[in-house]
Design a protein around this motif. Sequence first.
Motif, PDB file in Angstrom:
ATOM      1  N   GLY A 102      -1.179   7.736  -6.659  1.00  0.00           N
ATOM      2  CA  GLY A 102       0.206   6.966  -6.457  1.00  0.00           C
ATOM      3  C   GLY A 102       0.873   6.369  -7.558  1.00  0.00           C
ATOM      4  N   GLN A 103       0.446   6.423  -8.899  1.00  0.00           N
ATOM      5  CA  GLN A 103       1.089   5.964  -9.999  1.00  0.00           C
ATOM      6  C   GLN A 103       1.792   6.866 -11.049  1.00  0.00           C
ATOM      7  OE1 GLN A 103       2.015   2.559 -10.354  1.00  0.00           O
ATOM      8  NE2 GLN A 103       1.048   2.162  -8.153  1.00  0.00           N
TER       9      GLN A 103
ATOM     10  N   GLU B 115       0.747  -1.165  -0.040  1.00  0.00           N
ATOM     11  CA  GLU B 115      -0.020   0.113  -0.007  1.00  0.00           C
ATOM     12  C   GLU B 115       0.827   1.182   0.043  1.00  0.00           C
ATOM     13  OE1 GLU B 115      -3.550   1.907   2.560  1.00  0.00           O
ATOM     14  OE2 GLU B 115      -2.930  -0.201   3.115  1.00  0.00           O
ATOM     15  N   ARG B 116       1.791   1.167   0.683  1.00  0.00           N
ATOM     16  CA  ARG B 116       2.752   2.301   0.848  1.00  0.00           C
ATOM     17  C   ARG B 116       3.675   2.536  -0.197  1.00  0.00           C
ATOM     18  NH1 ARG B 116       4.163   1.958   7.375  1.00  0.00           N
ATOM     19  NH2 ARG B 116       2.023   2.401   8.234  1.00  0.00           N
ATOM     20  N   VAL B 117       4.538   1.707  -0.522  1.00  0.00           N
ATOM     21  CA  VAL B 117       5.664   1.661  -1.468  1.00  0.00           C
ATOM     22  C   VAL B 117       4.977   1.326  -2.935  1.00  0.00           C
ATOM     23  CG1 VAL B 117       7.611   0.569  -2.145  1.00  0.00           C
ATOM     24  CG2 VAL B 117       7.036   0.858   0.154  1.00  0.00           C
ATOM     25  N   GLU B 118       4.204   0.365  -3.342  1.00  0.00           N
ATOM     26  CA  GLU B 118       3.554   0.195  -4.518  1.00  0.00           C
ATOM     27  C   GLU B 118       2.494   1.222  -4.680  1.00  0.00           C
ATOM     28  OE1 GLU B 118       4.484  -1.782  -7.144  1.00  0.00           O
ATOM     29  OE2 GLU B 118       6.492  -1.811  -6.467  1.00  0.00           O
TER      30      GLU B 118
ATOM     31  N   ASP C  36       8.795   0.109 -12.551  1.00  0.00           N
ATOM     32  CA  ASP C  36       9.008  -1.136 -11.894  1.00  0.00           C
ATOM     33  C   ASP C  36      10.344  -1.276 -11.102  1.00  0.00           C
ATOM     34  OD1 ASP C  36       9.335  -3.910 -11.331  1.00  0.00           O
ATOM     35  OD2 ASP C  36       8.215  -4.354 -13.044  1.00  0.00           O
ATOM     36  N   ALA C  37      10.176  -1.522  -9.832  1.00  0.00           N
ATOM     37  CA  ALA C  37      11.302  -1.393  -8.904  1.00  0.00           C
ATOM     38  C   ALA C  37      12.163  -2.660  -9.051  1.00  0.00           C
ATOM     39  CB  ALA C  37      10.883  -1.173  -7.170  1.00  0.00           C
ATOM     40  N   PHE C  38      11.782  -3.610  -9.571  1.00  0.00           N
ATOM     41  CA  PHE C  38      12.515  -5.111  -9.854  1.00  0.00           C
ATOM     42  C   PHE C  38      13.005  -5.210 -11.024  1.00  0.00           C
ATOM     43  CE2 PHE C  38       8.930  -5.147  -6.722  1.00  0.00           C
ATOM     44  CZ  PHE C  38       9.509  -5.232  -5.403  1.00  0.00           C
TER      45      PHE C  38
ATOM     46  N   HIS D  28       5.109  -1.931  -9.970  1.00  0.00           N
ATOM     47  CA  HIS D  28       5.103  -3.144 -10.624  1.00  0.00           C
ATOM     48  C   HIS D  28       3.997  -3.945 -10.254  1.00  0.00           C
ATOM     49  CE1 HIS D  28       7.042  -7.419 -10.673  1.00  0.00           C
ATOM     50  NE2 HIS D  28       6.276  -7.750  -9.883  1.00  0.00           N
ATOM     51  N   TRP D  29       3.142  -3.558  -9.197  1.00  0.00           N
ATOM     52  CA  TRP D  29       1.756  -4.364  -9.115  1.00  0.00           C
ATOM     53  C   TRP D  29       0.572  -3.744  -9.974  1.00  0.00           C
ATOM     54  CZ3 TRP D  29       5.582  -5.966  -5.769  1.00  0.00           C
ATOM     55  CH2 TRP D  29       5.527  -7.614  -5.398  1.00  0.00           C
ATOM     56  N   ILE D  30       0.685  -3.733 -11.311  1.00  0.00           N
ATOM     57  CA  ILE D  30      -0.302  -3.111 -12.168  1.00  0.00           C
ATOM     58  C   ILE D  30      -1.466  -3.685 -12.044  1.00  0.00           C
ATOM     59  CG2 ILE D  30       1.362  -1.858 -13.644  1.00  0.00           C
ATOM     60  CD1 ILE D  30       1.301  -3.703 -15.594  1.00  0.00           C
ATOM     61  N   PRO D  31      -1.665  -5.123 -11.917  1.00  0.00           N
ATOM     62  CA  PRO D  31      -3.074  -5.847 -11.768  1.00  0.00           C
ATOM     63  C   PRO D  31      -3.985  -5.273 -10.838  1.00  0.00           C
ATOM     64  CG  PRO D  31      -1.358  -7.605 -12.229  1.00  0.00           C
ATOM     65  CD  PRO D  31      -0.726  -6.274 -11.755  1.00  0.00           C
ATOM     66  N   ARG D  32      -3.173  -4.848  -9.723  1.00  0.00           N
ATOM     67  CA  ARG D  32      -4.216  -3.892  -8.486  1.00  0.00           C
ATOM     68  C   ARG D  32      -4.259  -2.471  -8.620  1.00  0.00           C
ATOM     69  NH1 ARG D  32      -6.916  -7.455  -6.785  1.00  0.00           N
ATOM     70  NH2 ARG D  32      -7.312  -6.093  -4.852  1.00  0.00           N
TER      71      ARG D  32
END
Length: 585
Positions: free
Chosen positions: A445-446, A194-197, A249-251, A276-280
Amino acid sequence: MTLEGARERRVRAGGVELCVAELGDPGQPTVILVHGYPDSKEVWSEVAPRLADRFHVVLYDVRGHGRSTAPKPLRGGFTLEKLTDDFLAVADAVSPDRPVHLVGHDWGSVQAWEFATIKRTEGRIASFTSMSGPSLDHFGHWINSRLKRPTPRRVGQLLGQGAKSWYVYLLHTPVLPELAWRGPLGKTWPRILERVEKVPGDGYPTPSLPTDAAHGAWLYRDNVRTRLRRPRPDAYAHAPVQLITPLGDAFLSERLYDELELWVPQLIRRTLPAKHWIPRSRPAQLASWITEFVTSVEGGRPESVTATGKYADRFGGQLVLVTGAGSGIGRATAYAFAEAGARVVAVDRDAEAAIRTAEMSRLIGAPEAWAETVDVSDEQAMEKLAAKVATEYGVVDVLVNNAGIGLSGSFFDTTPEDWKKVLDVNLWGVIHGCRLFGKQMAERGQGGHIVNTASAAAYQPSRALPAYSTSKAAVLMLSECLRAELAGQGIGVTAICPGLVNTNITSTAHFAGVDAEEEKRRQKKSARLYGLRNYPPEKVADAILRAVVRGEAVVPVTPEARGAYLMSRFTPRALRRIARLEPPL
């Protein structure tokens, strides 16, 4: 968290029992969604329902995750070969007679690359949409090519990706990852997302997370080192591939996919300013792209999904809102984003003009386009528009505050009513747009981008344009201040400063201090002068798209606008002398 309305079944494969969920009509093309690490199938819970109206949507928990059982022993139970067995078992159960469309995220994409490039799955996969997960074989070749020819740029790419892959090394350590996930990391992971992504705190991940993550460590241990050391030389895709790359993407580095065309004969690239977590975080965007891609492949036209615009890989599928889109620069800008494959919201106070722009945007290339009628100076109307757009279309990725009016006349001829009208539209319209839509971008946040149409008049004084120039100078400074404030949130802000552009603003501009007949004469003469200059609004639109891609701050467009901008920086006294000249009216 459950998938509302889903039908569940169990499928056995290789000694495990897989939990499979289905949505939609089984008679429609089948889309199989494969989740990543440390997720379960519920990572797709916002994407799947958006696809179910058009497709037969299938999700399954990868072995050892969610409600699927884990192999015994765990070591050696998560190889790509066994994951392929699972996929084929699911595909045969849900779509025995037709090839399926495959979508993978993170490790779901990593294993799906295996499915899409090996002989025994050929003919079972109609298309593959990959996001945030490379082929291990392609990754191995990417590393080897840089080790064999280590230029400074290539070494930098290796080091950059090596730093992003820090977690991979940790997951290869014995026992510690399992202890961390079953202990403090498993408890804090939802808050980290929630905070980082910036993943919405909506009940995801599911309670099975600690066990899923502990089991999933074997995905890395069973496959990564083996494949990177000895990548397959025949890892060519046998189906069209849509690559969606989140730029934040951080990874994973974007450079990982530089040579992907060597392995994928039919490749369509998309980029997304997200993490990174674009499905969410971006489910509506993904659903739009997946629908468009699958539909084109089903129609035998996988290449047709590629928009023709210059920046299609950057804006395809993004949501762009343009005010003042009924004519001139706004209309040209809406069309340019449509050509790049963006979804367009055309806003104008003229309802018919907005509808025409939206209709033409769809014909040009926008997968979706809508018309909205609003007066940007009306605060309450703008608030209703922002709420409607967020609810029905999603959070805007690019906002173009373009609506504006012209006003000419000396300071003492300009009435308070004239001042109020020009400031309400030219300044407050921009403020309303930035405040309402910019806030939605920040809360998501994106990232995103705001473009404010100022003018060369913002820095080029004129005795004939005190009110208009003041409004545009305020827009320029607002843009600079907002750019500073939003920089840390990944939201860019650009002030576009056109010069003499051939639009209808001159024929509708108000001339203060003269009667109606004289005003009409001046409008016609101004329109004629701008027509002789004949600088098309399409060039301004191209400058807007380029500015968003490059993240530019202030963009003077026409040669005279660029010249005046340089003079304002280096020879302001000369510019002040020019301002004293009588206008040719």
